[in-house]
Design a protein around this motif. Structure first.
Motif, PDB file in Angstrom:
ATOM      1  N   ARG A 185       0.828  -1.210   0.000  1.00 45.66           N
ATOM      2  CA  ARG A 185       0.000   0.000   0.000  1.00 45.66           C
ATOM      3  C   ARG A 185       0.855   1.250   0.000  1.00 45.66           C
ATOM      4  O   ARG A 185       0.565   2.223  -0.703  1.00 45.66           O
ATOM      5  N   VAL A 186       1.925   1.230   0.799  1.00 45.87           N
ATOM      6  CA  VAL A 186       2.807   2.396   0.863  1.00 45.87           C
ATOM      7  C   VAL A 186       3.477   2.625  -0.485  1.00 45.87           C
ATOM      8  O   VAL A 186       3.545   3.766  -0.977  1.00 45.87           O
ATOM      9  N   ILE A 187       3.969   1.568  -1.102  1.00 47.94           N
ATOM     10  CA  ILE A 187       4.648   1.703  -2.391  1.00 47.94           C
ATOM     11  C   ILE A 187       3.677   2.168  -3.467  1.00 47.94           C
ATOM     12  O   ILE A 187       3.994   3.057  -4.276  1.00 47.94           O
ATOM     13  N   GLU A 188       2.481   1.602  -3.486  1.00 47.38           N
ATOM     14  CA  GLU A 188       1.473   2.033  -4.466  1.00 47.38           C
ATOM     15  C   GLU A 188       1.102   3.492  -4.260  1.00 47.38           C
ATOM     16  O   GLU A 188       0.934   4.248  -5.233  1.00 47.38           O
ATOM     17  N   LEU A 252       7.547  13.810   0.083  1.00 43.91           N
ATOM     18  CA  LEU A 252       6.753  12.626  -0.237  1.00 43.91           C
ATOM     19  C   LEU A 252       6.660  11.709   0.978  1.00 43.91           C
ATOM     20  O   LEU A 252       5.606  11.122   1.258  1.00 43.91           O
ATOM     21  N   GLY A 253       7.752  11.585   1.738  1.00 42.67           N
ATOM     22  CA  GLY A 253       7.735  10.773   2.947  1.00 42.67           C
ATOM     23  C   GLY A 253       6.728  11.277   3.960  1.00 42.67           C
ATOM     24  O   GLY A 253       6.023  10.493   4.607  1.00 42.67           O
ATOM     25  N   GLN A 254       6.618  12.590   4.111  1.00 38.24           N
ATOM     26  CA  GLN A 254       5.646  13.165   5.025  1.00 38.24           C
ATOM     27  C   GLN A 254       4.220  12.844   4.589  1.00 38.24           C
ATOM     28  O   GLN A 254       3.358  12.522   5.410  1.00 38.24           O
ATOM     29  N   LYS A 255       3.975  12.909   3.285  1.00 40.92           N
ATOM     30  CA  LYS A 255       2.642  12.578   2.772  1.00 40.92           C
ATOM     31  C   LYS A 255       2.309  11.108   3.027  1.00 40.92           C
ATOM     32  O   LYS A 255       1.164  10.768   3.346  1.00 40.92           O
ATOM     33  N   LEU A 256       3.286  10.242   2.880  1.00 44.26           N
ATOM     34  CA  LEU A 256       3.052   8.812   3.086  1.00 44.26           C
ATOM     35  C   LEU A 256       2.732   8.506   4.543  1.00 44.26           C
ATOM     36  O   LEU A 256       1.856   7.686   4.840  1.00 44.26           O
ATOM     37  N   ILE A 257       3.453   9.141   5.472  1.00 44.92           N
ATOM     38  CA  ILE A 257       3.172   8.937   6.892  1.00 44.92           C
ATOM     39  C   ILE A 257       1.736   9.352   7.205  1.00 44.92           C
ATOM     40  O   ILE A 257       0.993   8.643   7.881  1.00 44.92           O
ATOM     41  N   THR A 258       1.340  10.513   6.700  1.00 43.66           N
ATOM     42  CA  THR A 258      -0.013  11.001   6.939  1.00 43.66           C
ATOM     43  C   THR A 258      -1.047  10.053   6.348  1.00 43.66           C
ATOM     44  O   THR A 258      -2.060   9.723   6.968  1.00 43.66           O
ATOM     45  N   ALA A 259      -0.789   9.553   5.120  1.00 43.40           N
ATOM     46  CA  ALA A 259      -1.739   8.648   4.464  1.00 43.40           C
ATOM     47  C   ALA A 259      -1.842   7.317   5.199  1.00 43.40           C
ATOM     48  O   ALA A 259      -2.892   6.682   5.195  1.00 43.40           O
ATOM     49  N   GLN A 260      -0.752   6.907   5.864  1.00 43.57           N
ATOM     50  CA  GLN A 260      -0.715   5.602   6.532  1.00 43.57           C
ATOM     51  C   GLN A 260      -1.446   5.599   7.852  1.00 43.57           C
ATOM     52  O   GLN A 260      -1.839   4.540   8.346  1.00 43.57           O
ATOM     53  N   LEU A 261      -1.681   6.747   8.457  1.00 43.63           N
ATOM     54  CA  LEU A 261      -2.181   6.809   9.815  1.00 43.63           C
ATOM     55  C   LEU A 261      -3.548   6.155   9.992  1.00 43.63           C
ATOM     56  O   LEU A 261      -3.863   5.633  11.054  1.00 43.63           O
TER      57      LEU A 261
END
Length: 263
Positions: A185-188, A252-261
């Motif tokens: 999911r994170v990679i996608e 992009l890393g910050q966006k991924l952390i937020t999306a993962q929460l």
């Protein structure tokens, strides 16, 4: 928020720091610091017999702090183990970027929160304890993203999980945080959020991004999924490196952390 404006419970005791009593949890919501004190001591004197006899005052202080660290781990691991909708109904706080309101703490924060240097492991969030002057100042602060301050927890949950007249205190063992489905999911998401100027992302960069969300993710796990989703991965940089690329990767890393929460 105004329904919880009572003064903190701390008063100076004769031997050690004063402790939270049962009546301090009569409010619907209590501050993080108060909740952690209760989990550690359940209203009993901190001069109670500990697991081992302290050698001196310094050793006694260490034993007290070890127990309080265990309380931190017990709370975080218990919340991380709950279904997302339940966890988010139990804890609220003020976003650092908008302190005008209280919002539910996203459930994914707990699995990514360190409670001490010993279990940091590059986690993007850190649980911050309180001092005796303000029991409402507990916080979850982000390393790469904004966190939450003035954390509040439902007192009924605290009393149910850590009842009075017992001192049992064991963190909940958590399953693997980086399942193949979660890493995928994170990679996608990273691929979907990458603009044309940045694409494609190299496997090394993708590993860095995945580890922002799951510090224990394996290199082979990321490589195999990247190979499947990006059959012709971008090789390492050649020639002059784009000076802004690292900044874009950080964003992009910050966006991924937020999306993962909330996953």
């Amino acid at each position: 928020m105004n329904d919880n404006s009572e003064a903190g419970p701390h008063e100076q005791g004769p031997e050690v720091e004063p402790l939270v009593k049962r009546e301090h949890l009569n409010k619907t919501w209590v501050g993080l610091g108060l909740a952690l004190d209760w989990i550690a001591w359940r209203g009993q004197s901190a001069s109670l017999e500990l697991d081992q006899e302290p050698k001196d005052e310094g050793d006694k202080l260490k034993l007290y702090r070890d127990r309080e660290n265990m309380a931190d781990e017990a709370l975080v691991s218990t919340l991380a183990d709950l279904p997302p909708e339940i966890a988010e109904s139990l804890v609220r706080g003020e976003p650092e970027r908008d302190s005008r309101k209280l919002v539910p703490i996203p459930s994914g924060v707990w699995r990514q929160t360190a409670t001490s240097d010993a279990n940091d492991a590059g986690q993007p969030y850190r649980l911050i304890g309180t001092d005796d002057d303000d029991s409402w100042e507990g916080a979850i602060l982000g390393v790469h993203v904004a966190g939450y301050r003035r954390i509040q927890i439902r007192s009924a949950f605290i009393l149910e999980k850590w009842p009075e007249h017992t001192l049992d205190l064991e963190p909940v063992p958590l399953g693997p945080a980086a399942s193949p489905a979660a890493v995928r999911r994170v990679i996608e998401t990273a691929i979907a959020l990458t603009d044309d100027e940045m694409a494609p992302i190299s496997q090394r960069e993708m590993l860095t991004l995945v580890k922002r969300c799951f510090p224990n993710a394996r290199r082979t796990q990321v490589r195999d999924i990247c190979t499947e989703l990006m059959p012709t991965p971008k090789p390492g940089p050649k020639g002059e490196r784009d000076p802004n690329r690292q900044r874009h990767i950080e964003e992009l890393g910050q966006k991924l952390i937020t999306a993962q929460l909330h996953n």
